[in-house]
Motif scaffolding. Structure first.
Motif, PDB file in Angstrom:
ATOM      1  N   UNK A  71      -3.688   0.519  -2.192  1.00 21.14           N
ATOM      2  CA  UNK A  71      -4.504  -0.640  -2.300  1.00 21.14           C
ATOM      3  C   UNK A  71      -5.969  -0.844  -1.595  1.00 21.14           C
ATOM      4  N   UNK A  72      -6.802  -1.569  -1.862  1.00 16.45           N
ATOM      5  CA  UNK A  72      -7.994  -1.787  -1.385  1.00 16.45           C
ATOM      6  C   UNK A  72      -7.809  -2.378   0.203  1.00 16.45           C
ATOM      7  N   UNK A  73      -8.755  -2.044   0.956  1.00 17.54           N
ATOM      8  CA  UNK A  73      -8.506  -2.575   2.228  1.00 17.54           C
ATOM      9  C   UNK A  73      -8.492  -4.037   2.523  1.00 17.54           C
ATOM     10  N   UNK A  74      -9.440  -4.642   1.573  1.00 19.81           N
ATOM     11  CA  UNK A  74      -9.614  -6.082   1.689  1.00 19.81           C
ATOM     12  C   UNK A  74      -8.235  -6.656   1.261  1.00 19.81           C
ATOM     13  N   UNK A 122      -4.426   0.343   9.913  1.00 19.06           N
ATOM     14  CA  UNK A 122      -3.299  -0.613   9.176  1.00 19.06           C
ATOM     15  C   UNK A 122      -2.900  -1.542  10.473  1.00 19.06           C
ATOM     16  N   UNK A 126      -5.047  -5.287   1.284  1.00 19.55           N
ATOM     17  CA  UNK A 126      -4.007  -4.983   2.286  1.00 19.55           C
ATOM     18  C   UNK A 126      -4.008  -5.940   3.022  1.00 19.55           C
ATOM     19  N   UNK A 127      -5.323  -6.253   3.716  1.00 19.72           N
ATOM     20  CA  UNK A 127      -5.313  -7.539   4.762  1.00 19.72           C
ATOM     21  C   UNK A 127      -4.961  -8.633   4.233  1.00 19.72           C
ATOM     22  N   UNK A 145       0.934  -1.237   0.006  1.00 26.87           N
ATOM     23  CA  UNK A 145      -0.171   0.051  -0.083  1.00 26.87           C
ATOM     24  C   UNK A 145       0.935   1.077   0.127  1.00 26.87           C
TER      25      UNK A 145
END
Lengths: 223, 223, 223, 223
Positions: free
Chosen positions: C99-102, C131, C104-105, C93
């Protein structure tokens, strides 16, 4: 639909063209079209589109349509919803909403099926030729560096217009070429038309003018 | 605003919830809210939002807002335009409209500034915790594989709800947890509330039901 | 792996850190790590990563990994390929690769599974807190407006560092905070560490310096 | 460079074509090219590209190049870095890495400047015509629904190949048409060439075969 020259006013997301002010601006465009006989179209924000289309007779375009069929596509702009809301067509691939090639083709084809107008925006002669191959009603070429600059493409880069007109003629002569970027005066528009454009796509030069009405009247005064 | 339990009906881009049918469906939601006293909100498509908001008293949410200030952002959904059109808030980061982390934060903060409601959608316990750190009004956790499946998350993956509730309590206890994905009956909703959810976000289970009214009445019958 | 303070040099896509020059720069970083005992890591471009990892002992990070499993994902960066190529972890990210949150996870979790290091970049205190909830090894906060500016975040916006350190402590104290943006001198780095950062993420200040070696030696001279 | 028919093997992100196995597979392609005289090219993952290019004489293509100049573009694939790493060209706009029209044009033009090969992937006749207008070396048309299906486009949708060949001839006859999607046997490839294609782009049919060598030998046995 393709009564040219055409002037398409893109409302973008300026506060000066949002909500009640979108209605006022659309109404000014209607007046100028009535007074001068020049074909005008407006492209308001998605959420303003329905009430604008209820308020005016001139063509109303969406600023963007997503390449999706009806179903589970939260947040997308569905072609059928645009049509139901009164849209007569749409801008596609604006420089501020660039799309993938396959998606541009999808939306152009969908507009054709729904008998709605398609205006594909491009950034140079090569992409204009590519867009023309998809068979939209219009291609609107706008060198990105001139958008919102106040420097008219018809003066700064006339070869972009003539090159686009030539390229489109070769690839698909049924497509009409518009130009944008930096256009705001009657001289700019006349120059564009003299170079072979069949109209203009513009925004800030009119929307942010002291008097949008006067600016529009000047714009169309020489064609 | 946060009168819970809340039922949020996401209209997505189904033809069954587009145009005139969006108005009908919103009106049904209004009736059910009035009859049962349960707090309901609807999230119609962008182009339907203004007329839906004119037609009902319940809260109306946008399906998405873009992380942009007013200006040159053709095709984007501007927060101010949403507000002017009658939106009381917005869904953010729906699984069908995933957003970048920085953009989610931007829109949550903007909603706070405009005193509008924010509902951030997430896909698992970890992203729910992350979203809670941004301080939205609601986080709605929806395991993507269950969306539109008819298999309720409250039965298939109850630990996603309880895990989300626990994680949010730790990170930011002012945030309320909703759940979605596969929810459609009164038993589903009761199970969700029993697990700690303060409401549900749902779509196809109601929109595509033979009678959306009956489906909604059943949904809220046990809370 | 988390021997701190750590200095991570992001090679970005500068010609000064591409190909043979990537090897030279990595070798300088190795020398400085050896001479000073400060923990250093380098993040070369994808196509340079394998030969850089063959050439140095210090940690080598990818600049980005895509949220995909092995299979049909032409053009994506697969975690397993990064590991096979010698990567010890990855930036996630970065402000130039949001990047999209999902997603990144997904990548943080994948790095954990593969026992690789994860460094999630963020842009402000709120996104740093979010984060941290995902449990990466490091969060590197970089106010975007200062990246490449030569104005160190540790001077211009010290509250971003202290606020991030406080927020992370609350959400997940096992996560270490780095800072970036405008950092290039020993004073900048010392200020960052004094404010609670456990290291720095930097790029142009070193890569474009007349002598990257001297710049790095100065950078780590006060910690 | 354009010695045809050409077989381009896209390694995608299969584990079967990652790391050491990428080297083995490239070496098999080299052998088959040497034994049969058919022009072959391989497109390994970014991080495998340099060592693959060191190991074989046949052409090596990147799977994707980003539309960026050297500078601050963390995580992007820089054209100069690809060239330095031994790439002779690149796939562009693969269906698994779709690009915006303006970006496709940028990369095609950049490849021309760097005298590298460009292969633009497309999904139907219309987008093939559009891509041809950009003047790449090759357009590779692949109906997305057939990719990885085992059903060869040359049998299932021969009109896509002939239509593409005709459209390209009209728009820019210097562009060569390849086809892909479902191709794996000698009969598939012969059918494609008979329909006017100058080669094939393929992946899983070879990569996942019990013996990639035998599969390749069969593939080129009838041309």
């Amino acid at each position: 639909m393709k009564d040219t020259p055409i002037v398409i006013l893109n409302f973008k997301t300026y506060l000066e063209s949002t909500g009640e002010r979108a209605l006022e601006l659309a109404s000014i465009c209607q007046d100028v079209a009535d007074e001068t006989g020049v074909n005008m179209a407006v492209a308001p924000q998605h959420m303003d589109l329905h009430r604008v289309s209820e308020a005016v007779e001139i063509q109303v375009l969406a600023q963007h349509i997503d390449p999706v069929d009806a179903g589970g596509h939260t947040g997308s702009v569905l072609a059928e919803c645009a049509r139901d809301s009164g849209a007569d067509g749409t801008l596609i691939n604006h420089s501020e909403k660039r799309m993938q090639l396959a998606d541009i083709e999808w939306v152009v084809s969908r507009m054709r099926e729904l008998e709605m107008m398609s205006v594909v925006c491009t950034n140079n002669v090569m992409t204009t030729a590519a867009a023309a191959a998809l068979g939209p009603d219009f291609v609107a070429v706008e060198p990105p560096e001139l958008i919102g600059s106040g420097i008219p493409v018809s003066k700064a880069e006339p070869e972009v217009i003539t090159g686009s007109v030539d390229a489109v003629k070769k690839v698909n002569p049924e497509v009409s070429v518009l130009c944008g970027a930096g256009i705001s005066t009657g001289d700019d528009m006349k120059a564009a038309v003299d170079l072979g454009a069949e109209g203009v796509l513009l925004a800030s030069g009119i929307i942010l003018a002291d008097s949008p009405r006067d600016a529009l009247l000047d714009l169309v005064s020489k064609v």
